[in-house]
Enzyme design. Structure first.
Site, PDB file in Angstrom:
ATOM      1  N   GLU A 234       0.795  -1.227   0.000  1.00 60.20           N
ATOM      2  CA  GLU A 234       0.000   0.000   0.000  1.00 60.20           C
ATOM      3  C   GLU A 234       0.831   1.281   0.000  1.00 60.20           C
ATOM      4  O   GLU A 234       0.367   2.312  -0.472  1.00 60.20           O
ATOM      5  CB  GLU A 234      -0.918   0.002   1.230  1.00 60.20           C
ATOM      6  CG  GLU A 234      -2.018  -1.038   1.181  1.00 60.20           C
ATOM      7  CD  GLU A 234      -3.009  -0.806   0.038  1.00 60.20           C
ATOM      8  OE1 GLU A 234      -3.390   0.351  -0.181  1.00 60.20           O
ATOM      9  OE2 GLU A 234      -3.353  -1.795  -0.636  1.00 60.20           O
ATOM     10  N   SER A 514     -55.304 -23.365  25.654  1.00 61.09           N
ATOM     11  CA  SER A 514     -55.282 -24.220  26.856  1.00 61.09           C
ATOM     12  C   SER A 514     -54.047 -24.047  27.720  1.00 61.09           C
ATOM     13  O   SER A 514     -53.954 -24.633  28.794  1.00 61.09           O
ATOM     14  CB  SER A 514     -55.397 -25.685  26.437  1.00 61.09           C
ATOM     15  OG  SER A 514     -56.581 -25.883  25.718  1.00 61.09           O
TER      16      SER A 514
END
Lengths: 813, 128
Positions: A234, A514
């Site tokens: 880089e 239920s």
């Protein structure tokens, strides 16, 4: 709270401040400089030289010239002053951000650590899975942290060091022997150990707005080869330039002109850092100029190592869903499942290759492109003598292997994280959670979570095969907790467990059917007038509402079954018997039980609530059943165990808390009925699992919701299945939700319920009368105190009490 | 603060009695000391965590003690001595309400020592 006192970090806010205030100097120069400059030419043009008086003319013409020079000088000084002020401002910005905290560090959220101790229920499959999810690798030699080897029943594991909430633990080699599904021995170099923990898995983060995630590393922890590879790739002259590189810019310009397009950038690492750190992505000359000056200032104040370290932590290297992967530290874990210092040459080159384009060179999505880039960098590394030619060639021959993106540390658990975040926000500010790098240790058990996800997925597919019209319409939610601690071990908010969106476990309010019935039976048991052998009439029942409407519940099979023992009416989930029972014991009493069990919603005492005509979330239902499963201890369902700072100092711990709201005898008695549901009732398909277990199926009107809530000795699980549009399904709780529970508990290992400590068995005749010990009759469970009640002898035959009960019930309805 | 001290002292005293009642090991004799209170379990991992919790308590770090004990609770969730120690830790941190709740929870599992725990709860109630 410590969270409230934490310091406000220097985050990305300076970027915005910077951009806005940057306009001010330029405004001043545009209003100041051109105004002054426009006067100068106007004055000059108004003075015309005369032929007659040359000296005077010269004197006159000299005067404006001096004035012009003076004004030019003043303008220059003004510009220089403005420039200096701008520099001072930029300098302050650079130093402020760079001297303080550079990043908003998201809180890191971890699952529970796997505790290894003799006697623990642990299958080899679980240990294998947990090691793989924690990025351990099977290896012939257990010679570095993160490796393991299995030889028969004995596992040798090189456990990594980890900063647990109660203190850091160093890496060490441990041996675990498993026998008959339990840990038989745990040891390390010092011999047998009582308890060793594996480090917990990362399960997600609490991110700031931009979802940036990173794992900070110090430069000394970064492999020198990586640093060297980064620099030669880089910014070759990084250690020589002062932040900008004119030669680099020139070289890039030439290369770009020759190529006719943008092929090379001239930015130094410092400029790249400045761009990412301080500036926006805007591409303009003014931004480039600002970037250059800030780079120079950065180099002026900080040494190369500091800048390099910041770059290594800042750079964007990938994306995982909403989460931005920043910095080499996190990228190493993300792509290769190991810390930076464990990377080999090929892996280093792959990561360095990502700097140029994290998406373009993504090794998972674009492996060929990524490999070409990696090999190019390996070639550069060899040419620059960073690694040997042979090492370079060897690395180029290695395949582009990345850790599985499916492993636990790679994915997040959105539903669980949402609840954890909610609970954390009771004690911590969101801003601190997003920026202070806190470590959050949660109760999530990845093994249980994985089990419920797999079970739900496979069962919903089976249901859809049975009813093809429902393809991709069925949804589910599930909560699994520890029975004794209320710790949430798994939470499923949607069929797609990775979905960040509507969390049904927390927010879907659905008719519970239920599942509410145990509250009715609890009210009956607590009234002192009922026991599990008491006869209850399952006959048509009509209740008139205040508005004159009639409530006439039906049984699932549309038939009435007459007088039956109360236990049977629960285990068969008979609506008419339950409604009759509920009306007898009193609606308000049933509401009181629901409230006491932990339901916080306002529950109007309508008769239909007896059969579950109330809408609650799976988490709320879990709260209710938690109280039953824990023998009456009402405790908050919690996701958080402990919170530490980024440095490992403990901020809070969240151990057990709660209140004993029921006598444990009563809860054991109620549980006896719920055991019958599993043994002989609507949940009897669980008979394939070790017994006893307890639970209740639930189906709402028109079968819009299928539920199952059940528990063994360790875990409580609540499962819901339904559709978001609330449409009817051809499934009940027993066929829709129960199989998910069954498969989950089969996978995680079922531990039968402990025998009741406070109950005795008493024979009861067909009329519901208590009989002497040894009589031939159905045996039911009773609190010990019931032994003192009057009983009838085995020989005394049937008294008329049964008829009395019947006539008493008939009088009521 | 003074009230907490009194409560802590009461609880520690009762703990020593409970510890003595719970253990029948012949080497313990009549001299009950704090170390014997560790005998609320025979599980080596739980004993190790009890030791760590004791160290944290002695250092005044109630929060850390509570987390060690919570790890012990996960291993033996129905051991009343774990809950008892947790009650002691939260009481030391000044939370007597939570201590009472944990003692009530401990009572659920403390079969033979019901009288002791009831007495302890009574004492606590008296102090509140």
């Amino acid at each position: 709270m410590p969270g409230k006192s934490t310091q406000k970090p220097a985050n990305k806010k300076p970027v915005r401040k910077n951009t806005a205030s940057q306009k001010e100097p330029s405004k001043k120069s545009s209003t100041g400089a051109p105004k002054g400059a426009s006067k100068v030419p106007s004055k000059m043009s108004s003075k015309k030289p005369s032929d007659q008086n040359s000296r005077a003319k010269q004197a006159e013409s000299g005067k404006p010239k001096r004035q012009w020079k003076g004004k030019l000088l003043a303008l220059l000084i003004l510009l220089l002053t403005l420039f200096a002020a701008w520099m001072v401002y930029l300098d302050a910005e650079v130093r402020k951000a760079f001297d303080g905290k550079k990043w908003a560090l998201p809180a890191k959220v971890y699952a529970r650590p796997l505790a290894l101790y003799p006697g623990r229920l642990l299958s080899p499959e679980q240990l294998q899975a947990e090691l793989q999810w924690a990025d351990y690798r099977a290896s012939g030699q257990v010679d570095r942290p993160g490796t393991y080897k299995r030889a028969g029943d004995t596992w040798q594991i090189y456990r990594r060091g980890f900063p647990f909430w109660d203190g850091p633990e160093a890496s060490r080699v441990i041996k675990v022997t498993i026998s008959s599904g339990r840990i038989a021995r745990v040891s390390d170099a010092d011999g047998t150990q009582a308890l060793i923990r594996l480090e917990p898995q990362y399960i997600g983060g609490i991110f700031p707005v931009h979802n940036e995630d990173r794992e900070l590393v110090r430069l000394e922890d970064v492999p020198p080869v990586l640093v060297a590879a980064l620099i030669i790739t880089e910014d070759k002259r990084f250690f020589e330039h002062w932040g900008i590189s004119p030669t680099g810019i020139a070289r890039a310009m030439v290369a770009n002109m020759q190529a006719g397009r943008m092929v090379q950038g001239g930015s130094t690492l410092t400029q790249q850092l400045v761009k990412n750190f301080f500036l926006t992505n805007e591409r303009s000359l003014s931004r480039k100029v600002q970037e250059a000056f800030m780079s120079l200032l950065l180099e002026l104040h900080y040494d190369k190592e500091e800048i390099l370290e910041a770059y290594i932590n800042e750079v964007y290297l990938g994306q995982a869903g909403r989460r931005g992967i920043h910095g080499f530290g996190l990228a190493s874990r993300f792509y290769f499942g190991k810390p930076l210092r464990e990377l080999d040459h090929a892996e280093i080159a792959t990561l360095v290759g990502l700097v140029k384009g994290a998406s373009f060179y993504n090794p998972r999505r674009n492996p060929q492109r990524s490999k070409e880039r990696r090999d190019l960098i390996l070639r550069l590394m060899a040419d620059s003598k960073i690694i040997s030619e042979a090492d370079s060639l060897r690395a180029m021959r290695s395949p582009l292997l990345t850790a599985s993106p499916r492993r636990a540390g790679q994915r997040e658990y959105p539903a669980f994280l949402e609840l954890a975040k909610q609970q954390l926000q009771q004690d911590y500010r969101l801003q601190d959670l997003q920026s202070e790098g806190l470590r959050i240790f949660t109760t999530l058990d990845p093994w249980v979570q994985n089990a419920v996800e797999q079970a739900a997925d496979s069962h919903l597919s089976r249901l859809e095969n049975r009813a093809p019209s429902l393809k991709n319409k069925l949804e589910t939610a599930a909560v699994v907790t520890s029975v004794d601690g209320g710790e949430i071990r798994a939470l499923l908010g949607a069929r797609d467990a990775s979905f960040f969106g509507f969390n049904r476990a927390l927010n879907a309010k659905r008719a519970v059917g239920s599942l509410a019935k145990p509250a009715v039976y609890l009210a009956a048991l607590r009234s002192g007038n009922y026991h599990w052998g008491t006869l209850v009439d399952d006959a048509p029942v009509t209740v008139e509402g205040q508005d004159g409407s009639l409530w006439q519940p039906q049984n699932y099979d549309k038939t009435s079954h007459g007088l039956l023992p109360m236990q049977e009416t629960l285990q068969r989930s008979l609506n008419q018997a339950t409604a009759r029972l509920g009306m007898t014991v009193g609606l308000n009493n049933v509401v009181d039980e629901l409230t006491r069990l932990g339901i916080r919603d306002d529950i109007p005492p309508y008769p239909s609530l007896l059969l579950g005509a109330m809408s609650l979330s799976p988490l709320e239902m879990t709260q209710m059943y938690q109280t039953i499963a824990s023998e009456g201890f009402l405790m908050p369902l919690r996701t958080i165990d402990a919170v530490t700072t980024a440095d490992g100092d403990m901020l809070s711990s969240y151990a057990i808390r709660g209140q004993q709201v029921y006598d444990p005898v009563t809860m054991e008695w109620l549980t006896a009925g719920l055991k019958a549901v599993v043994r002989d009732g609507t949940a009897r398909r669980l008979n394939s699992l070790p017994q006893p277990l307890a639970g209740k199926t639930g189906t709402s009107d028109d079968q819009r919701d299928a539920w199952y809530a059940g528990f063994d000795n360790r875990h409580l699980g609540v499962i819901w299945v339904g559709m978001d549009d609330n449409a009817a399904m051809p499934f009940t709780g027993s066929s829709g939700a129960l199989p998910i529970w069954q498969e989950t508990f089969r996978r995680i290992g079922t531990e039968p319920l402990a025998p009741p400590r406070n109950l005795v068995q008493i024979p009861v005749n067909e009329q519901g009368q208590l009989m002497d010990e040894g009589c031939s009759a159905t045996v039911y469970e009773f609190p010990v105190a019931w032994q003192e009640k009057d009983r009838i002898s085995c020989e005394s035959g049937v008294k008329s009490l049964g008829r009395e009960i019947r006539s008493w019930l008939d009088r009521l309805f | 603060m003074a009230r907490s001290t009194v409560l802590t002292t009461t609880l520690v005293g009762m703990a020593l009695i409970l510890g003595g009642c719970a253990t029948n090991s012949p080497d313990q004799g009549d001299n009950i000391n704090y170390g014997e209170f560790r005998q609320g379990s025979e599980h080596p991992a739980v004993l190790m965590l009890f030791g760590q919790a004791d160290d944290a308590m002695q250092a005044g770090n109630w929060s850390a003690a509570l987390t060690y004990l919570d790890q012990a609770r996960r291993i033996e969730p129905r051991n009343p001595y774990v809950l008892y120690r947790q009650a002691k830790a939260v009481l030391s941190a000044g939370d007597s309400t939570r201590a009472k709740q944990l003692l009530e929870r401990a009572r659920v599992f403390a079969n033979e020592d019901d009288d002791m725990l009831n007495y302890l709860l009574y004492e606590l109630e008296f102090q509140l």
